[in-house]
Design a protein around this motif. Structure first.
Motif, PDB file in Angstrom:
ATOM      1  N   ASN A  31      -8.869  16.339 -54.776  1.00 26.38           N
ATOM      2  CA  ASN A  31      -8.405  17.316 -55.768  1.00 26.38           C
ATOM      3  C   ASN A  31      -7.429  18.343 -55.208  1.00 26.38           C
ATOM      4  O   ASN A  31      -6.935  19.193 -55.941  1.00 26.38           O
ATOM      5  N   SER A  85       2.802  27.492 -64.530  1.00 27.80           N
ATOM      6  CA  SER A  85       2.988  26.472 -65.574  1.00 27.80           C
ATOM      7  C   SER A  85       3.249  25.092 -64.967  1.00 27.80           C
ATOM      8  O   SER A  85       2.860  24.066 -65.530  1.00 27.80           O
ATOM      9  N   LYS A 110      -0.129  23.626 -64.314  1.00 25.05           N
ATOM     10  CA  LYS A 110      -0.744  23.119 -65.556  1.00 25.05           C
ATOM     11  C   LYS A 110      -0.183  21.742 -65.885  1.00 25.05           C
ATOM     12  O   LYS A 110      -0.929  20.814 -66.184  1.00 25.05           O
ATOM     13  N   GLN A 111       1.123  21.634 -65.842  1.00 28.42           N
ATOM     14  CA  GLN A 111       1.791  20.358 -66.114  1.00 28.42           C
ATOM     15  C   GLN A 111       1.252  19.268 -65.195  1.00 28.42           C
ATOM     16  O   GLN A 111       0.983  18.157 -65.623  1.00 28.42           O
ATOM     17  N   GLU A 130      -1.618  19.180 -63.629  1.00 27.34           N
ATOM     18  CA  GLU A 130      -3.016  18.850 -63.941  1.00 27.34           C
ATOM     19  C   GLU A 130      -3.107  17.982 -65.189  1.00 27.34           C
ATOM     20  O   GLU A 130      -3.921  17.069 -65.272  1.00 27.34           O
ATOM     21  N   GLU A 131      -2.248  18.239 -66.163  1.00 32.75           N
ATOM     22  CA  GLU A 131      -2.279  17.456 -67.408  1.00 32.75           C
ATOM     23  C   GLU A 131      -1.734  16.042 -67.238  1.00 32.75           C
ATOM     24  O   GLU A 131      -2.259  15.097 -67.799  1.00 32.75           O
ATOM     25  N   THR A 132      -0.668  15.911 -66.451  1.00 34.41           N
ATOM     26  CA  THR A 132       0.014  14.615 -66.387  1.00 34.41           C
ATOM     27  C   THR A 132      -0.279  13.832 -65.122  1.00 34.41           C
ATOM     28  O   THR A 132      -0.074  12.621 -65.072  1.00 34.41           O
ATOM     29  N   GLY A 133      -0.705  14.549 -64.057  1.00 35.86           N
ATOM     30  CA  GLY A 133      -0.914  13.885 -62.771  1.00 35.86           C
ATOM     31  C   GLY A 133       0.392  13.508 -62.082  1.00 35.86           C
ATOM     32  O   GLY A 133       0.394  12.825 -61.059  1.00 35.86           O
ATOM     33  N   ARG A 134       1.499  13.925 -62.674  1.00 36.92           N
ATOM     34  CA  ARG A 134       2.795  13.564 -62.084  1.00 36.92           C
ATOM     35  C   ARG A 134       3.360  14.728 -61.262  1.00 36.92           C
ATOM     36  O   ARG A 134       3.257  15.886 -61.667  1.00 36.92           O
ATOM     37  N   GLN A 161       5.624  17.589 -59.863  1.00 39.64           N
ATOM     38  CA  GLN A 161       6.526  18.488 -60.585  1.00 39.64           C
ATOM     39  C   GLN A 161       7.553  19.067 -59.608  1.00 39.64           C
ATOM     40  O   GLN A 161       7.185  19.499 -58.517  1.00 39.64           O
TER      41      GLN A 161
END
Ligand code: 5AD
Ligand code: SF4
Length: 437
Positions: A75, A113, A116-117, A119-123, A125
């Motif tokens: 994680n 932000s 967050k992105q 965590e949501e997408t796993g991609r 950034q």
């Protein structure tokens, strides 16, 4: 109460980078608690430096060392900030699979932000945009005594060896009122010293409307800073105005300490470096400063082994060091940086020759520093106490206005206070003092 996640930041490079790490920790303070222990981190950021190849190599070897952490803790989110992030962007993610976030030197406030992105997408950034980034951001500061205040970001010069204009983008000055607010705030919180930061503080305000100048800014800061000491880095010799020298001479809160990079003592090399001044101009500024600002301490940056540097050019650098009698120098061997003008110069100096030149200046400067320290002996000095000395907790260390470290004995904890000492002796890197009265 929910447990906060843990943030660790490993910072490489200059004071601006350390200050950017304070900005990052401040931006994440609502959700993340800061830890010095990187093995406990949920979000681990490396804030990088690209100024010389050694700094870059340090980063890549650090990445190797961090790989096992990522394997132990699936994680863990790994971020890369700073100058290498800005320089390489997306390519970092491809090269080093443990990297999840890459954000450039002006995207720090966007990290919440981006997280967050991720965590949501796993991609992974990546944000290396270069939009304006000045505001009164909350900071998580390293010290409660001495604070950095960024007055500008980026650099409009084009020194031929330097990657910073690429990594920190064009120069942008922070509005005067925003700076004054931060300074007032620091004074209220009980800070005792501020260091104004910019790649080239002497050109502060040229692109603001209405225009402002650095000496004007200093006067306005001085009017609201209470008993705080004021320092600033870095000054460029080509933009060092008489007004700045007068402001330093007139305003007692400004420390008599000037970091003025000369880089080379040879006009031919200075021109190849695209520095836009001559050695004669540099010394005109130095002499004027010394004449007007009593007890001024001067420090500098020097690069040896720049392409085309002949023995006669180097001798002129040696003469410059002897003439200026710096209190301290930051000495570097030239390191070619991708995308810079100097990288294209063919006439590289043999690394063995560069090392010999480096060693010769280092030995000379050690002697000069020692002599300068000796000259301080017997004098009275005001110190801002930084804390107990690392080697002996019964002793404390503080800095004099010239920014020299002074150790002294005290049975009371005087951390964060101004004290008066008599200088009684000196070592290699610091002075010894005795509390007065
Ligand atoms: N090689 C060696 N030293 C460099 N510096 C900047 N770029 C380079 C380079 N490519 C030095 C300069 C500058 C300091 C911060 O780092 O002396 O003032
Ligand atoms: Fe600081 Fe320059 Fe290193 Fe960037 S490249 S961290 S601006 S020293």
């Amino acid at each position: 109460m929910t447990h906060k996640k843990k943030l660790a930041i490993i910072t490489l490079g200059c004071q601006m980078n350390r200050h950017d790490s304070e900005w990052l920790a401040g931006a994440l303070a609502d959700e993340y608690e800061y830890t010095e222990n990187e093995t406990q981190a949920d979000f681990l950021v490396v804030n990088t430096c690209a100024v010389r190849d050694k700094a870059e190599a340090k980063f890549f070897s650090l990445m190797g060392r961090l790989r096992p952490l990522k394997h132990q803790n699936k994680n863990l989110v790994v971020g890369v900030a700073g100058c290498i992030a800005q320089e390489r962007g997306e390519a970092l993610v491809r090269r080093e699979p443990i990297i999840d976030l890459v954000f450039g030197t002006r995207a720090v406030h966007k990290v919440p932000s981006m997280l967050k992105q991720f965590e949501e997408t796993g991609r992974p950034q990546v944000d290396t945009s270069s939009e304006s980034a000045f505001d009164e951001f909350p900071m998580r500061r390293e010290s409660s005594i001495s604070a950095w205040v960024a007055i500008m970001r980026g650099c409009n010069n084009a020194c031929s060896y330097c990657i910073v204009p690429q990594t920190r983008g064009p120069e942008e000055s922070r509005p005067v009122e925003s700076i004054l607010n931060e300074v007032r705030n620091l004074a209220e919180k009980g800070y005792k010293e501020i260091t104004l930061l910019g790649q080239n503080v002497n050109s502060y305000g040229m692109n603001l409307s209405p225009r402002a100048t650095f000496p004007e800014l200093l006067r306005r800061i001085h009017a609201v800073c209470g008993d705080m000491r004021i320092r600033f880095v870095t000054s460029h010799p080509k933009d060092m105005s008489d007004e700045l020298i007068s402001a330093m001479a007139e305003l007692p809160g400004i420390c008599p300490s000037m970091h003025l990079p000369i880089q080379s003592g040879s006009d031919r090399i200075l021109s190849l470096m695209n520095r836009n001044y001559t050695a004669a101009h540099y010394f005109d500024r130095v002499e004027k400063l010394k004449a007007k600002v009593p007890d001024l301490s001067i420090t500098t940056d020097i690069i040896v082994g720049f392409p085309g540097e002949a023995e006669s050019d180097f001798e002129q650098t040696v003469q410059a060091v002897l003439q200026a009698r710096y209190d301290n120098i930051y000495l570097f061997k030239y390191s070619p940086r991708p995308g810079t003008e100097a990288e294209k110069l063919m006439d590289r100096v043999d690394p063995v020759v560069a090392q010999t030149r480096f060693d010769r200046i280092l030995v000379m400067q050690k002697r000069i520093t020692k002599e300068r320290f000796k000259e301080m002996t017997g004098r009275d000095s005001e110190l801002l106490v930084e804390g107990p000395s690392k080697r002996d907790p019964a002793r404390y260390c503080g800095r004099n206005p010239q920014n020299m470290m002074v150790n002294f004995g005290s049975d009371k904890d005087l951390t964060g206070r101004f004290v008066h000492v008599k200088i009684t002796g000196s070592g290699q890197h610091s002075l010894e003092g005795k509390l007065a009265g």
